[in-house]
Design a protein around this motif. Structure first.
Motif, PDB file in Angstrom:
ATOM      1  N   ALA A 196       0.831  -1.205   0.000  1.00 44.09           N
ATOM      2  CA  ALA A 196       0.000   0.000   0.000  1.00 44.09           C
ATOM      3  C   ALA A 196       0.867   1.257   0.000  1.00 44.09           C
ATOM      4  O   ALA A 196       0.562   2.238  -0.703  1.00 44.09           O
ATOM      5  CB  ALA A 196      -0.938  -0.007   1.200  1.00 44.09           C
ATOM      6  N   CYS A 197       1.963   1.236   0.761  1.00 43.83           N
ATOM      7  CA  CYS A 197       2.856   2.401   0.806  1.00 43.83           C
ATOM      8  C   CYS A 197       3.556   2.611  -0.533  1.00 43.83           C
ATOM      9  O   CYS A 197       3.733   3.750  -0.982  1.00 43.83           O
ATOM     10  CB  CYS A 197       3.866   2.244   1.935  1.00 43.83           C
ATOM     11  SG  CYS A 197       3.162   2.478   3.582  1.00 43.83           S
ATOM     12  N   ARG A 198       3.934   1.524  -1.185  1.00 41.32           N
ATOM     13  CA  ARG A 198       4.540   1.659  -2.519  1.00 41.32           C
ATOM     14  C   ARG A 198       3.517   2.196  -3.520  1.00 41.32           C
ATOM     15  O   ARG A 198       3.843   3.017  -4.383  1.00 41.32           O
ATOM     16  CB  ARG A 198       5.109   0.327  -2.991  1.00 41.32           C
ATOM     17  CG  ARG A 198       6.382  -0.098  -2.264  1.00 41.32           C
ATOM     18  CD  ARG A 198       7.096  -1.221  -2.994  1.00 41.32           C
ATOM     19  NE  ARG A 198       6.289  -2.431  -3.059  1.00 41.32           N
ATOM     20  CZ  ARG A 198       6.279  -3.384  -2.124  1.00 41.32           C
ATOM     21  NH1 ARG A 198       7.025  -3.255  -1.033  1.00 41.32           N
ATOM     22  NH2 ARG A 198       5.537  -4.452  -2.262  1.00 41.32           N
ATOM     23  N   ALA A 199       2.291   1.740  -3.409  1.00 38.94           N
ATOM     24  CA  ALA A 199       1.233   2.213  -4.304  1.00 38.94           C
ATOM     25  C   ALA A 199       0.978   3.703  -4.112  1.00 38.94           C
ATOM     26  O   ALA A 199       0.628   4.421  -5.056  1.00 38.94           O
ATOM     27  CB  ALA A 199      -0.048   1.421  -4.066  1.00 38.94           C
ATOM     28  N   ALA A 200       1.161   4.184  -2.882  1.00 39.11           N
ATOM     29  CA  ALA A 200       0.904   5.598  -2.558  1.00 39.11           C
ATOM     30  C   ALA A 200       2.089   6.498  -2.847  1.00 39.11           C
ATOM     31  O   ALA A 200       1.961   7.726  -2.766  1.00 39.11           O
ATOM     32  CB  ALA A 200       0.521   5.719  -1.085  1.00 39.11           C
ATOM     33  N   GLU A 201       3.230   5.917  -3.187  1.00 41.02           N
ATOM     34  CA  GLU A 201       4.453   6.711  -3.382  1.00 41.02           C
ATOM     35  C   GLU A 201       4.236   7.779  -4.451  1.00 41.02           C
ATOM     36  O   GLU A 201       3.779   7.487  -5.563  1.00 41.02           O
ATOM     37  CB  GLU A 201       5.598   5.793  -3.800  1.00 41.02           C
ATOM     38  CG  GLU A 201       6.975   6.397  -3.638  1.00 41.02           C
ATOM     39  CD  GLU A 201       7.366   6.569  -2.169  1.00 41.02           C
ATOM     40  OE1 GLU A 201       7.718   7.716  -1.818  1.00 41.02           O
ATOM     41  OE2 GLU A 201       7.294   5.592  -1.414  1.00 41.02           O
ATOM     42  N   GLY A 202       4.537   9.035  -4.075  1.00 41.83           N
ATOM     43  CA  GLY A 202       4.490  10.124  -5.042  1.00 41.83           C
ATOM     44  C   GLY A 202       3.116  10.712  -5.304  1.00 41.83           C
ATOM     45  O   GLY A 202       2.997  11.655  -6.099  1.00 41.83           O
TER      46      GLY A 202
END
Length: 368
Positions: A196-202
């Motif tokens: 989820a954190c990678r998906a939210a990156e940027g």
């Protein structure tokens, strides 16, 4: 192909079949340990010929009728801490007439560090004698004990455990309350949080989260956004989420005790809620770029789905791929699916946990 690999392949095939016809990228797959993955377990306590043992019941076919009793001296799905405690608890309780008498069921709640909360459920009124015996048991085994009977809940020490989950380079502490919802597979939960954190990156801006529970996703996602507004209707979960926010020293999250349906009414101006005003929450102050949803098995209701479709970015965690597919049939009219993941939260069962990242289309193309 071993049993675990085979069951996981079955889930991959199920998702590919179910989502056929939708433009979904290759599914990212996050495996579970094949044993000792459940932090929670519950058993009946079976009394037979003067002996006590843990038991579960396996449903039979209609033709066979009823359910078959399975003795469980060990339970490989449960954490190693639960398996270590199981024989110690049954032996210790058997030595106490007060603890043994009419003991009906037991629930274990453990953590990756081995902290343990045990709920002992009875078909009798629990009095002072039981409390004294349970206090001694608690001290002997180094656990926290709760006694339950009809109309009774006796907390001897505490009614929660504190889990620590590592996401990226940071450890997050979570208070997990007895009877409240928590993800049962901590190892896979960490992988879900990282995904989820990678998906939210940027993505930046502010985040709206619906169905936040005890803040499981809220805490790590808060590092990816300016501010976070999270909603949850359960008072127990809201209380745990507030403790978790404070314990982790996070200053950019606010929790609103609203259901998804109520928040939709507030956001669209159909209704005002004193709970928002009392919490110092003004929706007009937020610049939401992203919505995160982790709904119950029924999926997202029609009105909330209209709200969700207004956001540029949607991160959707689902415990029911059938309702996810139904919701995506609507959402792909305005969004494209950028990422899709299978999380094997419940090995050797038919349950499938999944996640998708959607981005709003611009002139027929995805927003990147």
């Amino acid at each position: 192909m071993n049993d675990y690999t085979q069951q996981l392949q079955g889930k991959k095939d199920c998702l590919k079949t179910l989502f056929a016809g939708l433009d979904v990228p290759e599914w990212e797959v996050y495996e579970s340990p094949d044993k000792h993955y459940r932090m929670r377990a519950e058993f009946r306590i079976w009394h037979e010929g003067g002996e006590m043992f843990y038991a579960m019941f396996e449903k039979r076919t209609k033709r066979a009728g009823g359910a078959s009793l399975i003795r469980c001296d060990r339970f490989e799905a449960a954490s190693e801490a639960v398996n270590r405690l199981m024989p110690e608890l049954i032996v210790a309780a058997a030595q106490s007439p007060e603890l043994k008498k009419r003991w009906y069921a037991v629930e274990f709640l453990s953590t990756l560090s081995g902290e343990m909360l045990v709920t002992m459920i009875y078909h009798k009124k629990l009095g002072d004698a039981w409390q004294q015996a349970a206090q001694a048991l608690q001290q002997q085994l180094g656990i926290a004990v709760i006694g339950r009977s009809r109309g009774q809940k006796i907390v001897l020490k505490q009614d929660y455990v504190t889990e620590t989950l590592k996401v990226g380079n940071r450890d997050f502490r979570y208070r997990q309350i007895e009877g409240g919802f928590t993800q049962p597979n901590a190892a896979v939960c960490q992988k879900m949080l990282e995904w989820a954190c990678r998906a939210a990156e940027g993505l930046g801006g502010d985040l709206l989260e619906l169905y936040c529970g005890n803040g499981n996703f809220t805490l790590p996602l808060s590092e990816k956004f300016e501010r976070v507004l999270a909603t949850e209707i359960s008072k127990t979960s809201v209380g745990a989420a507030q403790w978790n926010i404070e314990a982790n020293g996070i200053g950019n999250i606010k929790i609103a005790r609203l259901s998804a349906e109520e928040f939709t009414e507030a956001y669209t101006g159909k209704r005002e809620f004193k709970r928002l005003k009392d919490g110092g929450i003004a929706l007009t102050n937020y610049a939401f770029s992203t919505i995160f949803v982790d709904p119950p098995r029924a999926g997202i209701d029609e009105e909330t789905l209209k709200l969700v479709s207004q956001f540029d970015n949607i991160i959707y965690i689902s415990c029911n791929p059938e309702t996810l597919r139904a919701n995506l049939d609507t959402l792909v009219e305005t969004h494209t699916v950028e990422r899709a993941a299978l999380f094997d939260q419940f090995p050797f069962t038919h349950h499938i946990e999944s996640g998708v990242l959607l981005k709003k289309k611009i002139l027929g193309k995805s927003k990147r």
